[in-house]
Design an enzyme around this catalytic site. Structure first.
Site, PDB file in Angstrom:
ATOM      1  CE1 TYR A   1      -3.477  -2.615   0.047  1.00 53.50           C
ATOM      2  CE2 TYR A   1      -2.756  -3.176   2.261  1.00 53.50           C
ATOM      3  CZ  TYR A   1      -3.525  -3.447   1.146  1.00 53.50           C
ATOM      4  OH  TYR A   1      -4.341  -4.557   1.126  1.00 53.50           O
TER       5      TYR A   1
ATOM      6  CG  HIS B   1     -10.140  -4.224   7.736  1.00 52.27           C
ATOM      7  ND1 HIS B   1      -9.518  -5.343   8.271  1.00 52.27           N
ATOM      8  CD2 HIS B   1      -9.383  -3.848   6.678  1.00 52.27           C
ATOM      9  CE1 HIS B   1      -8.440  -5.620   7.554  1.00 52.27           C
ATOM     10  NE2 HIS B   1      -8.330  -4.733   6.590  1.00 52.27           N
TER      11      HIS B   1
ATOM     12  CG  ASP C   1     -11.029  -7.358  10.689  1.00 54.02           C
ATOM     13  OD1 ASP C   1     -10.781  -6.285  10.117  1.00 54.02           O
ATOM     14  OD2 ASP C   1     -10.460  -8.431  10.404  1.00 54.02           O
TER      15      ASP C   1
ATOM     16  CB  SER D   1      -5.113  -6.047   6.181  1.00 53.04           C
ATOM     17  OG  SER D   1      -6.072  -6.349   5.210  1.00 53.04           O
ATOM     18  CE1 TYR D   2      -1.377  -8.972  -0.865  1.00 56.89           C
ATOM     19  CE2 TYR D   2       0.651  -8.466   0.304  1.00 56.89           C
ATOM     20  CZ  TYR D   2       0.005  -9.003  -0.796  1.00 56.89           C
ATOM     21  OH  TYR D   2       0.746  -9.579  -1.814  1.00 56.89           O
TER      22      TYR D   2
ATOM     23  CD1 TRP E   1      -7.303  -4.339  -1.541  1.00 56.30           C
ATOM     24  CD2 TRP E   1      -7.881  -6.500  -1.506  1.00 56.30           C
ATOM     25  NE1 TRP E   1      -6.235  -5.045  -1.030  1.00 56.30           N
ATOM     26  CE2 TRP E   1      -6.568  -6.370  -1.006  1.00 56.30           C
ATOM     27  CE3 TRP E   1      -8.461  -7.754  -1.587  1.00 56.30           C
ATOM     28  CZ2 TRP E   1      -5.819  -7.478  -0.588  1.00 56.30           C
ATOM     29  CZ3 TRP E   1      -7.723  -8.856  -1.149  1.00 56.30           C
ATOM     30  CH2 TRP E   1      -6.422  -8.713  -0.664  1.00 56.30           C
TER      31      TRP E   1
END
Length: 570
Positions: free
Chosen positions: A52, A295, A266, A125-126, A173
């Site tokens: 990101y 989230h 989440d 997350s990722y 996303w």
């Protein structure tokens, strides 16, 4: 692309080095920002790997993530762009290279000047998944990981849920990450800005346009823009996408201390809980923290819920040792500085109990003292803890995929027009295609903590259909607040009366005295999940109306199973 020449500066006693090249085993160069505290003594390293943008910490979306402050507290901090993203070279293939790149980046970080040779990884997350994939490769210098808000099984919350596509997350996303990839498409002149404008325009009308387009698998909005689907649509035709990011396959290969952070609202709640349970069951040093968070929301208001200042992740010193990040850094220090002994809480599990709105320490997750109790869905719309004594007529409704039930709150991450968290479900409950089953007002506080599931004996006029179930906390003023939900796609044979089990994942909520329990049963929650078209195939644009029947009574009961904890003081 940014230059490989590093820039150095200083901020508050912290030396910052930008765009430091990190060469991977296959010759691809990734780039990282490195934050070093002043002083000659060896320091432990914290590594975050993100797609990101390492230079835009707000894009990471993780509260408490401040590499300058973490470095000022004695850690060397490395924030790296993953392969093919922003300053890093290579091709952007989500998840595919995170294991080997993670291994190489950990070992590179351990050899940095001033490092004590021990590395911890953190992020959500990722960025949490990059930790698991790296840890599964067993880099010798990796000593601990702190994966927050991340999944275990990608087909249960990331790409899909109960067989339905996580459409709301998939398109949002892909468009958001696609904006960071447009400069790599080789466009000339004004074409890059034109494409950026096109992506933004599609984003702004995603709720009214992009989510509606069929067939879902083709992802028309992404195809038009030349934007890569991160995986939720591609996985429908290529199972390798899920294999590349599946954490359950890594459990037996990870023997490190792990700190798990989750939120009751989440989208990766159950995955985080499953990851913690797996590590604890294997006898590893594992800790778990679960707040009432969504989230990207970690303090009041969360949806329409106001849980109090103590519900926050950071800020007020409401966690042991201060804020949530204070606790995390103390935990890292214990595992990355062998000479340090941190005064951590004795209990490995810390959960926020909604309803009473208080934190509680637990020796295990799920709590062993929870007792499973069935509440039965009755034909008259009541919800009762008493077993049915005889037969009852079925409850019926009509599901039309051209007019699906809208998603209102919950655990999804969608386009901003759909907010996550607890919300009054009045809009949903006013529809004729939503069955409601409601208990009498409770005579005493009623705590539900653990995993929730619903069993439906049901059938449809369609060959394939979906069943969606939700439990709500009905307040004395009439507000019906969603607690947890789930979906099950019956791919074929839906016309035959069958027993269907829907996983509503987990929660911790006290239904206070005078409140009521309510269960929703319907067949859609759009745009979080894609619509079942009721035709037996999702591969075209045809839709059919389905007539749904939910059975009751002694022979074919429908009920919800709740993990109940009795006798906890408020």
């Amino acid at each position: 692309m940014k230059s490989a020449v590093s820039a150095k500066t200083r901020a508050g006693g912290v030396q910052v080095e930008l765009d430091v090249p990190v060469r991977m085993r296959d010759g691809v160069t990734l780039r990282a920002n490195v934050f070093r505290p002043e002083g000659p003594e060896p320091r432990p390293v914290l590594l975050a790997r993100t797609p990101y943008g390492k230079d835009d910490l707000t894009a990471i979306g993780w509260p408490g993530f401040d590499p300058v402050q973490d470095a000022a507290r004695g850690f060397i901090v490395v924030v790296q762009d993953t392969r093919g993203r922003f300053a890093s070279d290579g091709e952007w293939e989500p998840f595919r290279f995170e294991g080997q790149d993670g291994f190489d980046s950990v070992e590179w970080s351990a050899r940095l000047p001033g490092s004590n040779g021990l590395v911890g990884m953190y992020g959500d997350s990722y960025n949490g998944n990059t930790q698991w994939l790296a840890a599964a490769e067993r880099p010798p210098s990796l000593a601990a990981i702190s994966p927050a808000l991340t999944w275990a099984e990608p087909m249960d919350g990331l790409f899909a849920r109960g067989g339905a596509v996580e459409l709301g997350l998939a398109l949002m996303w892909a468009l958001a990450t696609g904006l960071g990839d447009l400069e790599r498409l080789g466009l000339q002149g004004n074409a890059v800005q034109d494409r950026v404008d096109a992506v933004i325009d599609e984003w702004d009308r995603l709720g009214k346009a992009g989510y509606q387009e069929l067939p879902v698998e083709q992802g028309e909005v992404l195809r038009r823009l030349g934007v890569l689907d991160v995986g939720a649509l591609r996985v429908l035709g290529d199972s390798r996408i899920a294999e590349w990011c599946r954490v359950t396959d890594a459990w037996d290969d990870v023997s490190l201390p792990t700190l798990h952070t989750a939120g009751w609202y989440d989208p990766f709640l159950q995955g985080t809980l499953d990851n913690y349970e797996a590590m604890a069951a294997r006898g590893h040093d594992a800790r778990l923290i679960v707040g009432p968070w969504a989230h990207n929301t970690f303090a009041d208001p969360i949806g329409e819920g106001v849980f109090g200042m103590r519900a926050g992740m950071d800020g007020a010193p409401v966690h042991p040792l201060g804020s949530w990040n204070d606790l995390q850094l103390a935990w890292f220090r214990q595992h990355l500085e062998p000479e340090t002994t941190a005064q951590l809480p004795d209990a490995p599990v810390r959960i926020f109990v909604m309803g009473r709105n208080e934190w509680r320490e637990e020796p295990t997750w799920p709590p062993e003292r929870a007792v499973t109790q069935r509440w039965f869905l009755c034909a008259d719309g009541s919800l009762s803890s008493l077993s049915p004594a005889g037969e009852e007529p079925a409850s019926e409704f009509v599901y039309d995929p051209a007019d699906p039930v809208p998603t209102v709150g919950g655990n999804g991450v969608l386009w901003p027009g759909y907010r996550s968290g607890p919300f009054d479900q009045a809009e949903v409950e006013a529809r004729e295609d939503v069955l409601l089953f409601t208990s009498d007002p409770l005579r005493e506080d009623f705590e539900v903590t653990g995993r929730v599931r619903i069993v439906l004996h049901a059938e449809s006029s369609a060959p394939s259909t979906d069943w969606v179930a939700r439990i709500c906390d009905v307040h004395p003023d009439g507000r019906s607040i969603n607690i947890c939900d789930g979906i099950l796609r019956v791919a074929d044979g839906a016309q035959v009366p069958k027993r269907h089990e829907i996983d509503l994942w987990s929660t911790s909520n006290v239904f206070l005295r005078g409140h009521r329990l309510r269960v929703h049963v319907t067949s859609s929650s759009f745009s979080r999940w894609d619509r079942n078209l009721n035709t037996g195939t999702q591969g075209d644009t045809r839709m059919a109306v389905a007539h749904q029947r939910v059975h009751h009574g002694v022979d074919r009961p429908s009920y919800i199973e709740l993990p109940v904890i009795w006798g906890e003081s408020g």
